[in-house]
Design an enzyme around this catalytic site. Sequence first.
Site, PDB file in Angstrom:
ATOM      1  N   ASN A  16       0.806  -1.216   0.000  1.00 18.92           N
ATOM      2  CA  ASN A  16       0.000   0.000   0.000  1.00 18.92           C
ATOM      3  C   ASN A  16       0.845   1.275   0.000  1.00 18.92           C
ATOM      4  O   ASN A  16       0.305   2.372  -0.128  1.00 18.92           O
ATOM      5  CB  ASN A  16      -0.950   0.005   1.199  1.00 18.92           C
ATOM      6  CG  ASN A  16      -2.039  -1.044   1.069  1.00 18.92           C
ATOM      7  OD1 ASN A  16      -2.373  -1.472  -0.039  1.00 18.92           O
ATOM      8  ND2 ASN A  16      -2.579  -1.484   2.180  1.00 18.92           N
ATOM      9  N   ARG A  36      -7.920  -1.604  -7.656  1.00 18.78           N
ATOM     10  CA  ARG A  36      -8.395  -0.254  -7.375  1.00 18.78           C
ATOM     11  C   ARG A  36      -7.257   0.768  -7.312  1.00 18.78           C
ATOM     12  O   ARG A  36      -7.444   1.931  -7.663  1.00 18.78           O
ATOM     13  CB  ARG A  36      -9.151  -0.228  -6.050  1.00 18.78           C
ATOM     14  CG  ARG A  36     -10.437  -1.013  -6.044  1.00 18.78           C
ATOM     15  CD  ARG A  36     -11.174  -0.816  -4.734  1.00 18.78           C
ATOM     16  NE  ARG A  36     -11.529   0.574  -4.538  1.00 18.78           N
ATOM     17  CZ  ARG A  36     -12.636   1.151  -5.000  1.00 18.78           C
ATOM     18  NH1 ARG A  36     -13.499   0.444  -5.702  1.00 18.78           N
ATOM     19  NH2 ARG A  36     -12.898   2.427  -4.774  1.00 18.78           N
ATOM     20  N   PRO A  51     -16.560   4.071  -3.018  1.00 22.46           N
ATOM     21  CA  PRO A  51     -16.713   5.012  -4.118  1.00 22.46           C
ATOM     22  C   PRO A  51     -15.506   5.926  -4.268  1.00 22.46           C
ATOM     23  O   PRO A  51     -14.760   6.161  -3.305  1.00 22.46           O
ATOM     24  CB  PRO A  51     -17.961   5.808  -3.724  1.00 22.46           C
ATOM     25  CG  PRO A  51     -18.032   5.689  -2.245  1.00 22.46           C
ATOM     26  CD  PRO A  51     -17.493   4.330  -1.915  1.00 22.46           C
ATOM     27  N   VAL A  52     -15.334   6.443  -5.478  1.00 28.57           N
ATOM     28  CA  VAL A  52     -14.220   7.339  -5.761  1.00 28.57           C
ATOM     29  C   VAL A  52     -14.676   8.794  -5.709  1.00 28.57           C
ATOM     30  O   VAL A  52     -13.990   9.676  -6.226  1.00 28.57           O
ATOM     31  CB  VAL A  52     -13.611   7.013  -7.139  1.00 28.57           C
ATOM     32  CG1 VAL A  52     -12.960   5.647  -7.117  1.00 28.57           C
ATOM     33  CG2 VAL A  52     -14.659   7.097  -8.242  1.00 28.57           C
ATOM     34  N   ASP A  53     -15.802   9.043  -5.057  1.00 27.93           N
ATOM     35  CA  ASP A  53     -16.344  10.397  -4.997  1.00 27.93           C
ATOM     36  C   ASP A  53     -15.335  11.383  -4.408  1.00 27.93           C
ATOM     37  O   ASP A  53     -15.226  12.525  -4.877  1.00 27.93           O
ATOM     38  CB  ASP A  53     -17.618  10.429  -4.145  1.00 27.93           C
ATOM     39  CG  ASP A  53     -18.748   9.633  -4.760  1.00 27.93           C
ATOM     40  OD1 ASP A  53     -18.517   8.990  -5.801  1.00 27.93           O
ATOM     41  OD2 ASP A  53     -19.858   9.644  -4.201  1.00 27.93           O
ATOM     42  N   VAL A  73     -14.683   0.804   9.425  1.00 25.98           N
ATOM     43  CA  VAL A  73     -14.118   1.328   8.180  1.00 25.98           C
ATOM     44  C   VAL A  73     -14.919   0.822   6.983  1.00 25.98           C
ATOM     45  O   VAL A  73     -15.358   1.601   6.130  1.00 25.98           O
ATOM     46  CB  VAL A  73     -12.633   0.939   8.061  1.00 25.98           C
ATOM     47  CG1 VAL A  73     -12.049   1.465   6.754  1.00 25.98           C
ATOM     48  CG2 VAL A  73     -11.843   1.478   9.256  1.00 25.98           C
ATOM     49  N   ARG A  86      -2.016 -11.078  -4.560  1.00 25.43           N
ATOM     50  CA  ARG A  86      -2.097  -9.632  -4.756  1.00 25.43           C
ATOM     51  C   ARG A  86      -1.426  -8.868  -3.619  1.00 25.43           C
ATOM     52  O   ARG A  86      -0.985  -7.734  -3.817  1.00 25.43           O
ATOM     53  CB  ARG A  86      -3.567  -9.184  -4.864  1.00 25.43           C
ATOM     54  CG  ARG A  86      -4.257  -9.608  -6.152  1.00 25.43           C
ATOM     55  CD  ARG A  86      -5.642  -8.972  -6.250  1.00 25.43           C
ATOM     56  NE  ARG A  86      -5.535  -7.534  -6.064  1.00 25.43           N
ATOM     57  CZ  ARG A  86      -6.468  -6.780  -5.489  1.00 25.43           C
ATOM     58  NH1 ARG A  86      -7.572  -7.339  -5.014  1.00 25.43           N
ATOM     59  NH2 ARG A  86      -6.305  -5.487  -5.372  1.00 25.43           N
TER      60      ARG A  86
END
Length: 418
Positions: A23, A92, A122-124, A327, A397
């Site tokens: 990450n 993502r 969401p990618v808002d 979360v 992954r």
Amino acid sequence: MDKIVINGGKPLKGSVKISGAKNAVLPIMAAALLVDGITHVRRVPNLRDTRTMIKLLEMIGAKVKFKNGDLTIDARGKINPVAPYELVKTMRASFYVLGPLVSRCGEAKVSMPGGCAWGPRPVDYHINGLKKLSAKIELEGGYIVARAKRLIGTTIRFDYPSVGATGNIVMAAVTAEGQTKIENAAREPEIVQLCEFLKAMGADISGIGTTDIIINGVDISELTAVEIDVIPDRIEAGTFLIAGAALGEITVQDVIPEHLDSVIDKLRETGAIVSSTSSDVTVRKPDIIKPVDMTTAVYPGFATDLQAQWIALMTIAAGSSVITDTVYHDRFSHIPELIRLGAQIDVENNVASVTGVKELKGAPVMSTDIRASASLIIGALIAEGKTDISRVYHIDRGYENIEEKFRSLGADMWRESE
């Protein structure tokens, strides 16, 4: 398709070196697109996700070399600011290229993201942040198209301290005209490293590691390529520590212990013996595992990425525990699979109630995402008998050589083709 086979019920003991943080490295790789130069990144884990990001960078036009943990990204010359659906849908974190591409090229066309098959993420926040930086945003055929001759600094307040959105907006804002202030920013170590990487490149960033990050934009020509060592993966380290508390004594090496404070504190509550040096942490299984309630939270709280592994430990605790994920409210796909191993778990909304049992029993189970896979591995290592874990491409992954690392600790596990 591969599966992992585990003959469980065997004690674990020994040391394991922790890989670089997935990450952390993914946004760093995206940030390399900001520079008309050659970026060197060391301690890069060989994961499915890092290889996917390499493919994406190459499609954008960078030249990439990766060998033995050393990564070179040559982003000199003209690049194509398009991130196609076939790659972004699988990970993502591919969406991280949006900010750097708009910043460098004045435009970007990035597919809406995919990745793990759980929960709405969401990618808002990303989109609204770029809009506030004066980018024009359109949705065209499943792609986000962002355009701006030059972004303009402003104040952006997140309702929630999103790690992905914080990283994307910081990368976009480093070359915006004027000052950008991000309020309620994420404080995770991976965001701290990204900001420090950008500063080394020439960005003007302050407030790193706090909830208020301030970026004074510089001209993109002022940014230069640099070298960086990726921080250790605190989620991989936490996974092995939890396994050690369940099964024996494990030392995780080459870590930053303060990144693990929340999981260390909880492990001590179970009765586990935990000690540390400047770069290692050792955990030893208690005679009786005490049940410990846990609630996930943004950093420095207990990471949601360790929630599934914690539940696996609690399945054999001497009593009942309650695990709440604040979360992601529906990140419990591992629970039906743990129940197949004999766990007693009830779920309602975002709360899992676990009643510890004396033992788990091996059974066929199926991975559903990266951290669910780690939970099932811990459960299978605890369980008496044989467990087949299918769909382990998820584990690839996020964990480098996980079966080899567990085998070095005494686990009887291997990989087979189904």
